[in-house]
Design an enzyme around this catalytic site. Structure first.
Site, short mmCIF file in Angstrom:
data_model
loop_
_atom_site.label_atom_id
_atom_site.label_comp_id
_atom_site.label_asym_id
_atom_site.label_seq_id
_atom_site.Cartn_x
_atom_site.Cartn_y
_atom_site.Cartn_z
NE ARG A 148 -12.69 19.38 48.25
CZ ARG A 148 -11.55 19.94 48.67
NH1 ARG A 148 -10.73 20.56 47.84
NH2 ARG A 148 -11.20 19.87 49.94
CG HIS B 210 -11.09 24.14 52.63
ND1 HIS B 210 -11.10 23.47 51.43
CD2 HIS B 210 -9.94 24.85 52.64
CE1 HIS B 210 -10.01 23.77 50.73
NE2 HIS B 210 -9.28 24.61 51.45
CD GLU C 107 -4.48 20.99 51.23
OE1 GLU C 107 -4.00 21.95 51.85
OE2 GLU C 107 -4.35 20.83 50.02
CG ASN D 62 -6.34 18.83 47.82
OD1 ASN D 62 -7.24 18.26 47.18
ND2 ASN D 62 -6.58 19.69 48.79
CE1 TYR E 64 -3.00 23.57 43.85
CE2 TYR E 64 -3.14 22.28 45.85
CZ TYR E 64 -3.72 23.11 44.92
OH TYR E 64 -5.03 23.48 45.06
CD GLU F 1 -7.57 22.17 47.21
OE1 GLU F 1 -6.44 22.69 47.14
OE2 GLU F 1 -8.30 22.24 48.22
C1 FCB Z 1 -4.45 24.09 49.19
C2 FCB Z 1 -5.72 24.55 49.86
C3 FCB Z 1 -6.56 25.47 49.02
C4 FCB Z 1 -5.72 26.43 48.22
C5 FCB Z 1 -4.62 25.72 47.48
C6 FCB Z 1 -3.76 26.62 46.63
O1 FCB Z 1 -3.51 23.77 50.16
O2 FCB Z 1 -6.52 23.43 50.22
O3 FCB Z 1 -7.48 26.11 49.87
O4 FCB Z 1 -5.26 27.44 49.02
O5 FCB Z 1 -3.82 25.02 48.38
#
Ligand code: FCB
Length: 445
Positions: free
Chosen positions: A74, A118, A163, A291, A293, A350
């Site tokens: 990607r 992006h 995002e 995405n 985290y 992500e």
């Molecule tokens: C996300 C972004 C990516 C990267 C990660 C850590 O929010 O999409 O570009 O910075 O975080």
């Protein structure tokens, strides 16, 4: 734990974070060039001018991906390489870079997934109002049509936006990302235009590329109240509304969440927007990109402007971003999205982690046990979600390379491949070899 035989494993990057060559081959200025060159905006004054020099080293990077056995990659397309002024005259040299990249990927047996946006908006469009302008959806449609025309014969997987929450709020109300605006109304206006731009882009792609797989990537998080206190609960619901539902509801239901609309209207934050127009965002999609985290724990806090704060539980493990490591959040989030919105397919577009690492490495490999553990626990959570019926089709690790982490500059290393930014030398981390082994065996050890 095992994965379906056709599960797609990959890694993700973004144009401004890796390409460099910011002023080459006719590329137009983008908002991140302007922002990073503005004093005090990015740590240590770092910029993406050179980044990982991927623009010149893409062949070496594709060879690395092939060696790791990645099924898919990607990346994002820099709008200002194709259209230096954002609209109008196109730039063949910029178009050709992605032709070379796509061809190299296909040659290596790697499926390209391209994100159209992006975060690197052409500065020329920012000068005309950027995401706060009602013309944005049509500008984006024009750019999408151009990309579809040049790449659509070989590129079958398209992601409209990355995002939109970050585009709107980090860029327009918190001001910590480009274009660095601090105005809440502007942020909701920008968010509204991301929805419309997404809708228009899907229409354009459907029309020009009937066989394309089209989706959008959202940054989502499971949200939990700090306690059973009704005030904490109410604030958690509000936070979930702003972070998740403000983006999921338009895309899947064609409307904004009522409870949040009521609240924002009370503060005049949606004044001047035709909210019903958001139904344009609800175009049929082939997949949702998620995405993930961390989770968000929300506490009522009357001293903060919106009445809440988020916190990391005491003693909880965190990454170098101070993001809590919470793998079960990924499973919970996937189940929720599946149950409440039922996208036909989901890709994790992500997931990954930054940990402190040296700028230079000796030897052939860098040991990164924390990242290996992070990935393993999140892969497990994904496998659990699949076992519970979630149509998860693939997983892209963030990121292939250490890169320009936005306002953090080069200080946060997310790569499964280490980059020495003084020499551009790439060194595999153990996490890359771990991913290679998972891909080869299809099972988690
Ligand atoms: C996300 C972004 C990516 C990267 C990660 C850590 O929010 O999409 O570009 O910075 O975080």
């Amino acid at each position: 734990m095992s994965f379906p035989a056709d599960f797609l494993w990959g890694a993700a990057t973004a144009s401004y974070q890796i390409e460099g060559a910011a002023f080459e081959d006719g590329r137009g200025e983008c908002i991140w060039t302007r922002f990073s060159h503005t004093e005090g905006k990015v740590k240590h004054g770092h910029t993406g001018d050179v980044a990982c020099d991927h623009y010149h080293r893409y062949a070496e990077d594709v060879a690395l991906m092939r060696r790791l056995g990645l099924h898919a990659y990607r990346f994002s397309i820099a709008w200002a390489r194709l259209l230096p002024q954002g609209t109008g005259a196109s730039n063949q040299a910029g178009i050709d870079f992605y032709n070379r990249l796509i061809d190299a990927l296909l040659e290596a047996g790697i499926t390209p997934f391209a994100t159209l946006y992006h975060w690197d908006l052409p500065q020329a469009l920012q000068d005309r109002g950027g995401w706060t302008s009602a013309d944005m959806p049509e500008w984006f449609a024009e750019y999408t049509a151009l990309a579809a025309k040049h790449y659509g014969d070989r590129l079958k997987h398209w992601i409209t936006l990355n995002e939109p929450w970050c585009i709107a709020f980090l860029g327009h109300s918190l001001g910590i990302h480009a274009p660095g605006i601090r105005d809440e109304r502007a942020a909701f206006r920008a968010a509204h235009h991301t929805h419309l731009a997404h809708g228009r882009a899907v229409q354009v792609l459907r029309q020009s590329l009937p066989d394309a797989q089209v989706g959008i990537t959202l940054n989502l998080a499971p949200v939990q109240p700090f306690s059973a206190d009704p005030q904490d609960q109410a604030m958690a619901r509000l936070f979930d509304g702003l972070q998740n539902r403000w983006f999921l509801d338009p895309v899947f239901k064609g409307r904004y969440p009522e409870d949040i609309v009521t609240r924002l209207n009370a503060n005049g934050l949606l004044d001047g927007l035709d909210l019903s127009a958001v139904q344009l965002a609800a175009q049929p999609l082939d997949f949702l990109g998620v995405n993930y985290y961390t989770r968000q724990i929300v506490r009522h806090d009357p001293s903060s402007p919106h009445g809440f704060t988020t916190l990391v539980p005491e003693g909880a493990p965190v990454t170098d971003m101070n993001w809590e490591i919470y793998p079960q959040g990924l499973r919970d989030l996937l189940l929720r999205v599946h149950q409440e919105y039922a996208p036909p397919a989901i890709y994790i577009t992500e997931n990954g982690a930054a940990f402190p690492e040296p700028e230079q490495v000796e030897g052939e490999q860098l040991d990164d046990p924390q990242r290996v553990a992070y990935l393993e626990s999140h892969f497990n959570a994904a496998a659990e979600a699949i076992a519970q019926g979630v149509p998860l089709k693939g997983y892209f690790v963030w990121s292939l390379l250490d890169n320009f982490e936005w306002a953090e500059g080069y200080t946060k290393r997310f790569g499964i491949v280490h980059v020495d930014f003084s020499t551009q030398k790439r060194t595999l981390k153990r996490s890359a070899l771990y991913l290679q082994q998972v891909i080869q065996s299809g099972v988690l050890a």
